[in-house]
Each structure stands twice: as C-alpha cells, then as structure tokens.
Design an enzyme around this catalytic site. Structure first.
Site, short mmCIF file in Angstrom:
data_model
loop_
_atom_site.label_atom_id
_atom_site.label_comp_id
_atom_site.label_asym_id
_atom_site.label_seq_id
_atom_site.Cartn_x
_atom_site.Cartn_y
_atom_site.Cartn_z
CG HIS A 94 0.41 -2.40 5.07
ND1 HIS A 94 -0.28 -3.54 4.24
CD2 HIS A 94 0.06 -3.10 6.11
CE1 HIS A 94 -1.20 -4.30 4.61
NE2 HIS A 94 -0.93 -4.25 6.03
CG ASP A 198 -4.90 -3.05 1.85
OD1 ASP A 198 -4.28 -3.61 2.80
OD2 ASP A 198 -3.95 -2.61 0.75
CB ILE A 416 6.35 -4.93 -5.39
CG1 ILE A 416 5.07 -3.75 -5.26
CG2 ILE A 416 7.47 -4.27 -5.57
CD1 ILE A 416 5.55 -2.70 -4.25
CB THR A 417 8.43 -9.60 -6.20
OG1 THR A 417 7.44 -10.39 -5.75
CG2 THR A 417 9.11 -9.15 -4.73
#
Length: 476
Positions: A94, A198, A416-417
């Site tokens: 990613h 993941d 993350i945002t």
C-alpha cells in the site's frame, strides 16, 4: 533490499541543525478560518516539544509551525527513524498510504523543526525534564502495545500479535527477530479489521508480487518458503459488524491465486436489514453478500478453481483457548466459543456465548483485536482501562503546559485523516493557551538543555542527517 526501509525520504531533506530564529518576522500565510492566530512580533520564541514522530506528532508540529511565526518544535522519537506507523504499520503493498511521508518531510525541512531519534522519553529523559526545558510538551507517541487475548495458551510458540507480525515484515527493529514459523497449512487471525486483512493478504500474496514492494528481504525470504494455504479471519460478531473497509475487502476478493470461503448461512436475512444502514456499511455488506451467495461468472469461476490458496471469514466465534500440540511445544489449534448477537444497533450489538464450542486446527495464530497505549512516565496521568491520557480537548488534566494528540489522546481509532484533524485541534488549543498567557513566560532552553542531560547520561540522540552520513550527534 535493506535499502527498502529508507526509500521514503532522503537525508538531504533534513537540516543538520536548526539555526537560531531570524531577527525578522516571517510573513504569515493565509490560514483556514478558525485557525488564525495573531501573535506579537516582539514576543518570545516558544520552545515546544513533541514526543512521537508518527502522524499525530508530525501533524501537530506542522500546525504549530504554520500558525505561529516564531515557534520552534523539537520532535523526539524512540526509533532511529521517523514516521511511526506510516513507516512500520502500513502494509508494504500500500505505498499510496505512505505518500503522506512527503508532507511530513516538508515539515521537517523547516528551520524551526528538528528531529531527535533514539531517545526514549520516560527512560532516557523524563517528562518533567522536558517540561522544564520547553514552554509546552505534546505527547503524541501513539499506541505501542496490543490488546492481550487473555485466554489459556496464548503464550505458546506460534501465537503472535498482528502488530508484531506487521512490524516484522516492515522491519521494525523490535520485531526483526520474530521468526514466525510458516511451515503450517492453516493460519488463524483473530479480529476482522483492516490490520487483520492486511496480514492475511501478505500471508497469501504470491512472493513475486511482494518483490515489487518495500517489504524487508528477511520477511520476503520467509514468505517465499511459506506453506500456509488457508487463512481464517475470525470475528465474534456478524457481517454487519466487521471493522474492515470495502477497499481492503476488494483486495482480498481479487487476490491472485486465492479464493474466498464464505458461508451463505451467515448472510440469511441480511438483504432486508441493510436497507437503512449508512451507505459505506451498506456497500460493504452488499459486496460480502454477492461474494457469499452469487454464482461467479465463467472467468472468475475459472480463476477460483485454479487457486492454490484460500481465505475465509468465520463469524460468531470468540477465542476461548489456544490448543497445544501433543508435546506442548507449539500451537496446534484454537478453541472457539460459538456466539450469538444480543439485541442492539450497530456497534452496540454485543456477542454472547451460546455454550457451544468448536476446535479449529491451525499452526499459526495472529491476534488482531486492537492496539493500546502505555503510560509513558509516572508524572503523566493515565487511564489504564481506556488506554489514554485523561485530557480535555488535548490538555492533559491537572498538568498545565502538557498536551496530547492522536491515539494516546482518543484511543486507537480512525484513519490518518482522523489523526490529522485531532492533532490540528490539539495544536490550536496549545496556541490559544499561549496567546492567553497560560504557558510559562520567559525564555526556555529547549533542546540545548535536553542535549546536555542526555550527554551527561552517555546517550546520543540521532538526527536524520547523521543517520545517512553515518555520523554520531557530535559529528553533525
């Protein structure tokens, strides 16, 4: 291959030292509504310390530097290198998620920002010592631990936290010697979030595809020899409560050389129940439904028929015990309690055991049931139940001049945002306190005092330029 760990930044992007602030006041750029702060050009230079160089730390530093024309920010990090989970927690396939490193590098290029790696706050230097040296300290060190299973057998060889496994294939120093045994046929992942998917994807991705990523050479070598053919991803609740997102699910469904295993019985009656759920959840559940219940097209059916590996979602199962091998020296399976859902809506829906159990044979168990923060220093309040530093809008309770941002502030949730917004708000609160005169007045020595303390203890922090030049702190 070892250089894969360093491809995201270059040493020349980092200043060797931070020059003293210029006598002239830098011009202040246009700022978003609600974040504008007016500061006197004659005021002192605020010395601010940020502990942690992951997204929370860098976003906090970015906002402080942008919205105060004279603030100087020192970022302390226990690892040699920066970027936290962006570097060591994002899956190597990613790379687009890691692009945020470019933004953080721009922050680090500021003459008013400096990175100091290989410094463990709470051991090498205490939080009270930082508070003496700086006008304000922001704790942004994230969630460094994982939630324990708290079931018999979790100490057996072959049982790992997903966090440690991710750190292993990403080259996190503390996990490089993990040495997972992938000689088994079946792996079980406990938890149904994005990290679980993941890990499953990395276990099942053909090695020739992983070669194109920045996965470590050591991990790639082990994965090339892997005998894992089936990965079960286990959750205590049902399809409507999975925590992964549609992007990660699509990647799993389309993963080369694999086929999905979903039980249509798990999805009975779900079509009517998803009509009024939020759109993202509805789209995710519809994709699960189609995959579980619809006959694949000719091309997809042929692809699945030729697949040598498989992954599946097991719902309504909760871990009860890790089962040992006959000699007691290795995991041989996991005992799962069958659950049912109590009445509730969304996240309020609880799974309760029915009294039935089932055993699932496997040779590898990976626990992905959540991260948690640790207390950093006896002087800093900490809520062990919630795993956060008690705070109000980022102000640490009853400790003036001490702040927190990111997961240690709100818990390990969001993307993350989410952390960006959270960190900007903490920074805004700090700047409001500074403007209101609520932080210490007069000059503070900042890093000069901390460097002297570390030197007196025989410790040498590292800046990024030093790392790439192969120099110690004294040589930079």
């Amino acid at each position: 291959m070892a250089l894969r760990c360093w491809r995201w930044w270059h040493w020349s992007a980092w200043p060797r030292s931070r020059p003293p602030p210029s006598g002239s006041t830098p011009s202040r750029s246009r700022t978003p509504l609600g974040f504008c702060q007016q500061f006197s050009t004659q005021e002192q230079t605020p010395q601010i310390c940020v502990v942690g160089s992951g997204p929370a730390g860098f976003y906090t530093a970015q906002h402080l530097l942008k919205h105060h024309p004279r603030a100087c920010v020192d970022i302390f990090e226990k690892q040699l290198v920066p970027f936290g989970l962006v570097r060591f927690g994002v899956a190597p396939d990613h790379p687009e998620v890691k692009n945020v490193i470019n933004t953080f590098t721009q922050t680090a290029r500021s003459d008013r920002c400096a990175f100091h790696g290989n410094v463990v706050v709470g051991r090498d230097v205490t939080v009270p010592e930082l508070r003496e040296a700086y006008h304000a300290v922001v704790l942004s060190y994230g969630a460094e631990d994982n939630q324990a299973l708290e079931i018999p057998g979790e100490e057996l060889p072959g049982v790992f936290s997903a966090r440690a496994f991710v750190g292993w294939y990403n080259g996190l120093p503390e996990n490089r010697e993990l040495a997972p045994d992938l000689s088994c046929d079946t792996a079980v992942i406990l938890g149904q979030g994005n990290v679980a998917l993941d890990v499953a994807r990395i276990l099942l991705t053909p090695p020739e595809h992983l070669e194109k990523t920045d996965i470590t050479e050591a991990a790639l070598g082990v994965l090339r020899q892997s005998q894992v053919k089936t990965v079960w991803i286990v959750g205590r609740r049902g399809p409507l409560q999975v925590a992964f997102t549609i992007k990660e699910l699509r990647e799993m469904i389309q993963l080369p050389g694999t086929r999905p295993i979903l039980d249509p019985a798990d999805f009975l009656g779900l079509q009517d129940r998803i009509k009024e759920v939020p759109r993202p959840r509805k789209r995710l559940t519809e994709l699960l439904l189609r995959t579980a219940t619809e006959k694949p097209g000719v091309e997809e059916a042929a692809r699945q028929a030729s697949a040598s590996r498989a992954w599946g979602l097991r719902f309504f199962r909760s871990p009860k015990q890790v089962l040992p091998s006959a000699d007691g020296r290795q995991v041989a399976g996991i005992r799962l309690a069958v659950t049912r859902l109590e009445q509730g809506v969304g996240e309020a829906t609880r799974a309760v055991p029915t009294g039935d159990v089932e055993d699932l044979p496997c040779g590898l168990v990976l626990s992905s049931i959540g991260y948690k923060s640790r207390p950093i220093d006896p002087s800093v309040p900490f809520d062990p139940k919630l795993g956060i530093i008690p705070n109000v809008d980022g102000r640490v309770m009853n400790v003036p001049g001490l702040y927190c941002s990111g997961w240690v502030k709100r818990g390990p949730t969001g993307v993350i945002t989410t952390t960006m917004t959270d960190s900007f708000l903490t920074s805004q609160i700090l700047l409001q306190d500074l403007k209101a005169g609520q932080l210490p007045s007069g000059p503070r020595p900042g890093y000069a005092a901390i460097k002297a303390l570390l030197s007196s203890r025989g410790l040498g922090p590292m800046g990024l330029a030093c790392l790439f030049l192969g120099l110690g702190e004294a040589g930079c």
